[in-house]
Design a protein around this motif. Structure first.
Motif, mmCIF file in Angstrom:
data_model
loop_
_atom_site.group_PDB
_atom_site.id
_atom_site.type_symbol
_atom_site.label_atom_id
_atom_site.label_comp_id
_atom_site.label_asym_id
_atom_site.label_seq_id
_atom_site.Cartn_x
_atom_site.Cartn_y
_atom_site.Cartn_z
ATOM 1 N N ASN A 104 4.030 0.761 2.628
ATOM 2 C CA ASN A 104 4.283 -0.414 3.450
ATOM 3 C C ASN A 104 4.044 -1.661 2.604
ATOM 4 N N VAL A 105 4.880 -2.672 2.808
ATOM 5 C CA VAL A 105 4.721 -3.936 2.112
ATOM 6 C C VAL A 105 4.890 -5.059 3.125
ATOM 7 N N HIS A 106 4.042 -6.091 3.027
ATOM 8 C CA HIS A 106 4.195 -7.248 3.902
ATOM 9 C C HIS A 106 3.767 -8.502 3.151
ATOM 10 N N GLU A 148 10.498 -2.614 5.102
ATOM 11 C CA GLU A 148 9.120 -2.902 4.722
ATOM 12 C C GLU A 148 8.213 -1.681 4.870
ATOM 13 N N THR A 149 8.709 -0.634 5.486
ATOM 14 C CA THR A 149 7.970 0.626 5.598
ATOM 15 C C THR A 149 8.873 1.759 5.143
ATOM 16 N N ARG A 159 11.431 -4.978 -0.979
ATOM 17 C CA ARG A 159 11.376 -3.954 0.050
ATOM 18 C C ARG A 159 11.770 -2.579 -0.503
ATOM 19 N N TYR A 160 11.835 -1.589 0.394
ATOM 20 C CA TYR A 160 12.097 -0.200 0.016
ATOM 21 C C TYR A 160 13.541 0.190 0.320
ATOM 22 N N ASN A 206 0.852 -1.193 0.000
ATOM 23 C CA ASN A 206 0.000 0.000 0.000
ATOM 24 C C ASN A 206 0.886 1.242 0.000
ATOM 25 N N GLU A 207 0.563 2.178 -0.877
ATOM 26 C CA GLU A 207 1.333 3.423 -0.939
ATOM 27 C C GLU A 207 0.389 4.600 -1.112
ATOM 28 N N ILE A 208 0.744 5.687 -0.484
ATOM 29 C CA ILE A 208 0.049 6.964 -0.679
ATOM 30 C C ILE A 208 1.095 7.989 -1.096
ATOM 31 N N LYS A 209 0.828 8.665 -2.204
ATOM 32 C CA LYS A 209 1.722 9.714 -2.690
ATOM 33 C C LYS A 209 0.902 10.984 -2.899
ATOM 34 N N GLY A 210 1.570 12.106 -2.784
ATOM 35 C CA GLY A 210 0.900 13.371 -3.039
ATOM 36 C C GLY A 210 1.888 14.501 -3.152
ATOM 37 N N ALA A 211 1.416 15.601 -3.713
ATOM 38 C CA ALA A 211 2.268 16.791 -3.831
ATOM 39 C C ALA A 211 1.386 18.030 -3.846
#
Length: 771
Positions: free
Chosen positions: A634-636, A678-679, A648-649, A606-611
């Motif tokens: 976050n990924v699991h 993972e986060t 992962r990140y 799940n990801e949230i992006k914004g600007a």
């Protein structure tokens, strides 16, 4: 007896007049009846086509008025150089001299402007019919083209070479003159804004040797009028409601340099603040409370007077009223100035606009692009009420296509007061190109790229591309195809195929090599004007090999083949004024990724992006923009498949300046290898300052980054994980030139909040792109 003779003469004279009148009124009765119609002189055009324009038909009487009108109608077709109609007995003879066919169009003497650029704009085409009126139009267009290019008094002479079978070669002989450049720009009367500030506002620019890729330093009188409007709007957006540009002059041959000096005389006037806002509605059924919030989003008491904010407020009110079911709405605006207090009272009144409906949409100028592609961008259709806001959005949609040099949508009155036609005129530009690139970056070293793309395949609006890139440690190939209007609906569908190969690069501290091959099927559609949804299904196989002997088990577990099969979903809410070089607005997107539809990967991401973009120093063409962009992810894993490092990140490089690319993450405490978190969270604040306003701008940047990655499961026995969850902070400056050869840039970054194990990187250089 004299009176008797006089009476006889009068009777005789009256009889003559009566006889003449009788002959005139009965001439049609005595006229010849046409039994045969002959056509002479026609070569390409059929006799039946010519006869169809003639008002006199077989079995009818000859009629000089109808014959004259027939001659006019035939000449209007543009097919003929000369037409005459004559009657011989019962035969009507139509004599025509056809205009020749253009066999070839060529230009001689033109060096500054290419043949293809001139040909694409003139109304004459090869194999079309020659006409003098079209030649005159072409001469005017070519002359204007040279004026816009900064060349005055270019002499263009058409020459005709006759060929057999009524064909011609049309040659335009061009005698060019040197470009007239702007040597200086001066402002008079500007007290509150410096000349350097106003120079950035206007379109015209002073000549400098390094501006060889721009046309802004050429003296073009039409641009001076535009500059006046830009100056006026600049002041009126900052409270100077009564500003006047009293004069704008261009003086030739300054200091004997052969250029122009431009001067603007400005009367700034006073600066006004908003003292009161009065808002009423005269529209039955529409309450002030229904739409007032859209007005107050843009303006408030004690703000400085701004025509831009007022226009946005009015558009917002109209938009809100439309959504509430009031299609015929306009807003009256009347400012009341208090010159003593230097304030202004803004008075708005919502009223019913004239009811007008669209009868027909006429599209012209699209010689290649299909009509339906243009229609897809229209938010109006035949039978709809005329909505000014939807007209503006339709114009914006046409621009977003990037298929046209220019475009315009104009309501045209018809014979009925409440009915209009929409004339949509466009001028097309090239939408395909072949790229060949050479470049260098401090991250990947030398780069070679070749590819081709077409954004408007066969005029359908579909896009296709193929690209191959070779770098020191990376090779990739990509093929994609996108249909933005699948099966005629507002529904995007696309395919993408790719292959990448990463060699082990010791300079980048790589510990393994990998090869990936796969593809994706994606689709997207709008849920509203600002909200869109996108889905994608991706399948790829990754092989990891040539792993170093002494590496973390978190890296070693990646060895071998691994099949990914997953689906992703993205919701995006976009309120930016434009997607490229954004000046104001914001967007936010949420992406959910699920892998495990077969294959070896089982994860949920799940990801949230914004600007958010805020113009700090706004002008009409560009702004100093403060941008704040945020990412949280976050990924699991789920099921019995554990996450590996590549799932992962990692942070570092362009998303965390001052730190080495991909090195901010948890580490294996024994081997010190980065194994990913993972986060992730990341926040970048950037100030963008355009140094030029050309088509190839130079933009300076100052930035501050903060972020980190953390969290690792599946800990191997004997290998502890070292992770510092505190945020890393980097600052820096950079400059980028969006050149015709690609993007050239350099960034300088400093790690100001760091961990002892972090790897730093001070300078990043990126060069390369299209040649």
């Amino acid at each position: 007896m004299k009176w008797i003779n006089s009476l006889k003469r009068q009777i005789l004279l009256c009889s003559a007049f009566i006889l003449i009148a009788f002959m005139i009124t009965t001439s049609n009765v005595w006229a010849n009846i046409i039994t045969t119609i002959d056509v002479k002189g026609s070569q390409r055009i059929s006799n039946d086509t010519i006869k169809s324009y003639v008002k006199v038909k077989k079995g009818q009487n000859s009629d000089i008025q109808k014959e004259n009108q027939s001659v006019k109608d035939l000449m209007k077709t543009g097919l003929f150089k000369n037409v005459s109609i004559d009657t011989q007995g019962s035969t009507l003879i139509i004599s025509v001299q056809e205009n020749p066919i253009i066999n070839k169009i060529a230009f001689e003497g033109n060096k500054a402007i290419k043949d293809k650029d001139l040909l694409s704009n003139i109304p004459l085409k090869v194999r079309s019919i020659y006409s003098l009126s079209k030649v005159k139009d072409a001469l005017q267009i070519i002359s204007n083209y040279y004026v816009v290019s900064g060349m005055y008094n270019a002499n263009i002479t058409p020459k005709i070479i006759k060929l057999p079978y009524n064909r011609i070669n049309l040659i335009f002989e061009v005698k060019e003159n040197s470009r007239r450049l702007i040597q200086s720009i001066k402002f008079l009367g500007n007290k509150n804004y410096s000349s350097s500030t106003l120079k950035r506002v206007i379109h015209s620019k002073e000549y400098s040797w390094w501006k060889f890729l721009s046309n802004d330093d050429r003296y073009i009188p039409e641009y001076i009028k535009t500059d006046e409007a830009l100056i006026s709007k600049f002041y009126k957006n900052r409270g100077y409601a009564k500003v006047e540009v009293e004069s704008a002059n261009g003086e030739e041959d300054v200091d004997g340099k052969g250029g122009f000096a431009i001067s603007f005389k400005i009367k700034e006037g006073s600066r006004y603040k908003v003292s009161q806002i009065d808002f009423t509605s005269s529209l039955s059924g529409l309450e002030v409370s229904d739409v007032q919030s859209r007005l107050l989003e843009n303006i408030d008491k004690n703000d400085y007077y701004s025509v831009g904010r007022i226009e946005n407020a009015i558009n917002g009110v109209i938009d809100k009223a439309n959504t509430l079911g009031f299609p015929f709405v306009t807003v009256q605006f009347a400012p009341a100035f208090d010159d003593k207090a230097k304030t202004v009272r803004l008075v708005f009144n919502v009223i019913e606009a004239p009811r007008r409906y669209i009868r027909r949409i006429n599209i012209s100028g699209n010689t290649r692009t299909m009509d339906e592609v243009v229609r897809y961008q229209m938010e109006l259709a035949e039978g709809d009420p005329v909505n000014p806001l939807k007209l503006t959005r339709s114009n914006r949609n046409l621009g977003a296509l990037d298929f046209f040099k220019s475009y315009d949508i104009k309501p045209v009155p018809t014979d009925k007061k409440d009915i209009v036609d929409l004339d949509v005129s466009v001028v097309e530009k090239r939408t395909g190109n072949i790229t060949f690139g050479l470049g260098y970056s401090t991250l990947d070293g030398p780069m070679f790229e070749v590819g081709a793309n077409e954004r408007n395949v066969l005029g359908t609006g579909r896009s296709a591309s193929i690209n191959f890139k070779l770098q020191k440690s990376n090779t990739s190939a990509n093929i994609s195809f996108t249909d933005p209007r699948f099966r005629g609906r507002n529904w995007l569908v696309g395919l993408n195929f790719f292959i990448t190969r990463n060699k082990k690069d010791r300079d980048k501290n790589d510990t393994y090599a990998s090869t990936s091959i796969g593809g994706s099927l994606f689709t997207g559609y709008p849920l509203s004007y600002s909200l869109s949804q996108r889905w994608a299904f991706t399948i790829k196989n990754t092989k990891v090999y040539d792993i170093d002997y002494y590496v973390s088990p978190y890296i070693y577990e990646m060895a071998g083949n691994r099949l990914y099969s997953g689906i992703s979903h993205t919701l995006t809410y976009d309120k930016r004024d434009r997607t490229i070089r954004t000046q104001q607005g914001y967007y936010i997107s949420m992406t959910n990724e699920f892998a495990g539809i077969g294959g070896d990967v089982q994860l949920f991401r799940n990801e949230i992006k914004g600007a958010y973009f805020l113009p700090i120093r706004f002008t009409e063409d560009y702004a100093w923009v403060l941008e704040n962009s945020v990412r949280i992810g976050n990924v699991h894993h789920w099921g019995d498949k554990n996450l590996i490092a590549s799932d992962r990140y990692f942070l570092g490089g362009s998303d965390l300046h001052g730190f080495e690319y991909g090195t901010i993450s948890p580490r294996d405490a024994v081997t010190n290898d980065n194994i990913g978190g993972e986060t992730v969270y990341n926040d970048t604040l950037t100030l963008k300052v355009p140094l030029t306003s050309t088509d190839y701008p130079i933009i300076a940047r100052a930035f501050a980054d903060a972020g980190n990655t953390f969290g690792v499961h599946n800990v191997f026995t004997g290998n502890k994980v070292y992770q510092n969850k505190k945020p890393r902070v980097g600052i820096g400056v950079g400059v980028t030139w969006y050149s015709p050869f690609g993007q050239l840039g350099v960034d300088l970054g400093w790690a100001v909040v760091k961990d002892q194990r972090d790897q730093e990187k001070f300078i990043t250089l990126n060069m390369g792109g299209q040649l």
